[in-house]
Write a protein that holds these residues in place. Structure first.
Motif: not given
Length: 783
Positions: A237-265
């Motif tokens: 309160p009363g200060s002109a300084t603002i602190r900003r931060s971001k926290l990313h929580l990331v769920d990546l997609a599966g990293s397996e090779r295509v041949a393994k998952s037996g999918i097409g199309g």
């Protein structure tokens, strides 16, 4: 700003085995300083996966969580330190990496069955809001955003406007970059969350919007990357300084090779995109781990663009490798560990994100200014405003004037210790130096020179007007003479030539056209008419700012009509017109063929999709040769050939058109130069014949003034005149002469016997006759 340098922290988490899965062989050694995970692959198993047949692999991690590790332990060890940093004003990122079904989503979001199964996101939200409530020393605001990246397109999962039934209904998020290389996400909504309940509700909404596709690997596996971001800003309160931060929580997609998952199309397309964006993530990580790399390919994919700060930037980053340790998946687990080892080499430099709030700063500075003013008033005994009064300004003007006029080298200009006065004096001095006349006028407002100047100006204008009037009179006589000549020629033509060829009278080509070849306007029915014109008043030559006099313009029009090149220009015009028409036709043909090809391509793709669907529904059938597809390909080939043919013809035409335009340019330039030469010769002649007339300024005769105005003409000014400087006279079209034969390039010189309406002033008439005679001589020479 405080800076923290550290490498990305890398953790491993082993997924508990399912009932039917055979356990792979591995051992965990959690001894300090760096715990290690050893995976053993028996030789007989190694055949299918790893070509060099190594038996054991050892990987180092910050910490390894075995199958029995609970969600709260994971949160305390991995996510809590990052959340603390985010509260302190540093950016943070936690991302889970591993093959489909290895427990990424469980780790990041959590399971739905039991409360104790909650993952990192809900626990982090709960922890952050807990801390914010305890800390009353600052004012906090929190927002969340939830971005999904699917097939290299971003979607906003927290779109407030509607519940989406399909992925495509969600708003598309695009990436924008500012001049400082900061990434901004357009269309990604930031939702304010004032407490834990609101935040969890938003998370639930986002998760419901997530696209889930069924793969043989795992019935509920996600095929997209998801980034849940918590934005925190805090201010004392009363200060002109603002602190900003971001926290990313990331769920990546599966990293397996295509041949393994037996999918097409459709799913194969997904897998390609997933593999591609993880491949780019890997490229960025390899580039960051190399010491001397200056360029890091963040821009290659949306994923790496969004996480730019998290990788090698201003961020505390943590990675969780999720591993499935059954025999079938051991090779994927090894490649996940290898990736983790590379990530562990990256150094980040996290900086405290502080900025000044400009509005608060303004308020503070205004207060400070007022305090200083009050202090100054106390010391000087005068209240000071920012503006000097009228009286003070007048005094300063007098002081400056006295100072400037004083020849004593030691004289000084003393205005006291007042910055406003000093600045005013400097400004005034600068004005005096830059505009000596105007500033002295300002100082001595009762200056008579002003009046003198305006009188001189008036005289000048009067003279100019007189000169223009005289020119107009001359031109009117010229015009009458031309009309008469035209009538005579017509009657002569009707009498003598019954079937003989007649000479081509070329239309005048306006100078504006000679300036730009691309603006030729063609009209086939263009009448070849004398351009007889009634000159407008001196407003005329706008383009030259008044340099080009009326007489010169009119003379140029007449000169052009008699010039052989004019006919060449007309011929070229017609040819160009034809070529343009041909080119237009070819362009339309090209488009037609192109559309056909695209249509056929579409058909082939449809055919392939149908056959792929067929193959999926009965996998027993082998994919055989498809005659329909072959036929379509043949058609495309034919269309391509005709496209190439038309295109090469089109190219040839283009070159010819450009060449013609160039030729026209040259002819026009020549025409202009010829005119300039003739013009200067004319004016010289008149100077020699009547020197006393040219020099006497107040001469009452008409013609010499016309000539005099020509001498002032700059040699290039004729090239600037604008086309609209001459207006068509509709009345003349009745007795216009139209010729048909373009083959003859010359024109007979007009007969000198034509009668000329004279002005009545004998001196002026003599001059006019002399001018016309000279002009006819020139034309005869040209002929």
């Amino acid at each position: 700003a405080v800076m923290v340098k550290e490498t990305i922290r890398v953790y491993a988490r082993v997924k508990p085995l399912g009932r039917r899965q055979q356990a792979g062989s591995y051992s965990v050694d959690n001894e300090e300083p760096l715990p290690s995970l050893e995976i053993t692959v028996p030789r007989d198993l190694a055949d299918g996966f790893i070509n060099n047949k190594r038996e054991s692999y050892k990987f180092k991690f910050q910490k390894i969580f075995d199958q029995d590790a609970k969600q709260d332990v994971i949160f305390d060890s991995i996510a809590k330190p990052v959340a603390e940093c985010a509260l302190a004003g540093y950016n943070g990122t936690i991302f889970a990496y591993g093959q489909t079904g290895s427990g990424k989503t469980f780790t990041i979001t959590g399971g739905a069955e039991r409360y104790s199964d909650r993952g990192i996101i809900p626990r982090t939200l709960s922890y952050i809001f807990d801390q914010l409530q305890k800390d009353s020393s600052k004012v906090y605001t929190t927002h969340v955003s939830y971005l999904e990246i699917y097939n290299e397109c971003g979607y906003d999962l927290l779109d407030p406007r509607h519940e989406a039934s399909r992925m495509e209904d969600l708003p598309k998020v695009t990436i924008m970059e500012d001049s400082d290389q900061n990434i901004h996400l357009k269309n990604l909504s930031l939702q304010q969350a004032t407490n834990e309940e609101e935040a969890l509700n938003l998370l639930f909404l986002g998760d419901t919007n997530r696209m889930i596709a069924e793969t043989p690997m795992n019935q509920a596996s996600s095929r997209s990357h998801c980034i849940f971001t918590i934005h925190i800003s805090s201010k004392e309160p009363g200060s002109a300084t603002i602190r900003r931060s971001k926290l990313h929580l990331v769920d990546l997609a599966g990293s397996e090779r295509v041949a393994k998952s037996g999918i097409g199309g459709h799913l194969l397309t997904e897998a390609k995109y997933i593999n591609l964006s993880l491949h780019y993530l890997e490229q960025v990580i390899i580039a960051l781990a190399e010491k001397n790399r200056s360029h890091i390919p963040y821009r290659n994919s949306m994923m790496t663009s969004v996480l730019r700060d998290s990788l090698g930037g201003n961020c505390m980053t943590t990675m969780i490798s999720t591993l499935a340790m059954d025999k079938r998946n051991i090779d994927e687990s090894i490649s996940t560990c290898r990736f983790a080892q590379r990530v562990a080499l990256i150094k980040n430099e996290a900086v405290l994100n502080e900025e000044i709030d400009p509005r608060l700063m303004i308020v503070q500075l205004q207060k400070e200014i007022q305090d200083l003013k009050d202090e100054l008033a106390l010391v000087t005994g005068k209240q000071r405003t920012s503006e000097l009064s009228q009286e003070e300004l007048f005094q300063l003007d007098e002081l400056i004037e006295a100072f400037v006029k004083d020849n004593d080298p030691d004289s000084s200009l003393d205005v006291g210790a007042d910055m406003r006065k000093i600045k005013y004096c400097f400004g005034h001095m600068k004005q005096i130096i830059n505009h000596p006349i105007t500033s002295s006028k300002k100082l001595l407002s009762q200056d008579i020179s002003e009046e003198k100047n305006s009188n001189e100006e008036l005289e000048k204008l009067k003279g100019l007007l007189q000169q223009r009037d005289n020119e107009i009179k001359i031109l009117v006589t010229m015009l009458k003479k031309e009309k008469k000549k035209a009538r005579d020629a017509l009657s002569q033509f009707n009498a003598t030539s019954a079937g003989s060829t007649v000479l081509e009278q070329s239309p005048s080509v306006s100078l504006e056209e000679s300036q730009s070849p691309s603006r030729w306007s063609f009209s086939l029915k263009e009448e070849k008419v004398f351009r007889s014109s009634v000159p407008r008043l001196p407003v005329l030559s706008r383009a030259t700012g008044g340099k080009m006099s009326l007489g010169c313009q009119e003379a140029f029009e007449v000169f052009k009509r008699d010039h052989a090149d004019s006919i060449t220009i007309e011929d070229n015009k017609q040819l160009l017109k034809q070529r343009f028409d041909e080119a237009k036709c070819l362009g339309e043909k090209l488009n037609e063929v192109r559309n056909k090809i695209n249509h056929l391509k579409g058909k082939i793709i449809q055919r392939q999709i149908q056959r792929a669907a067929l193959a999926v529904s009965n996998p027993s059938e082998e994919l055989t040769f498809d005659p329909v597809e072959e036929n379509l390909r043949m058609q495309i080939e034919e269309e391509k050939q005709s496209y190439k043919r038309v295109y090469s013809h089109f190219k040839g035409l283009k070159i010819e058109i450009e060449h013609l335009q160039l030729l026209m340019e040259k002819v026009k330039m020549k025409l202009q130069k010829d005119f300039e030469v003739w013009w200067s010769e004319e004016s010289k002649k008149f100077q020699q014949e009547k020197p006393e007339m040219v020099t006497s300024p107040n001469t009452a005769t008409v013609y010499p003034q016309f000539i005099r105005s020509l001498q002032h003409l700059s040699p290039n000014s004729s090239s600037d005149t604008s086309r609209d400087s001459l207006c068509e006279d509709p009345t003349v079209k009745n007795n216009s002469i139209t010729f048909d034969n373009p083959t003859l390039k010359t024109r007979t010189p007009p007969s000198s016997s034509t009668s000329i309406p004279l002005t009545g002033d004998s001196q002026a008439d003599a001059d006019i006759l002399a001018f016309i005679k000279a002009r006819q001589n020139i034309l005869q020479k040209k002929g």
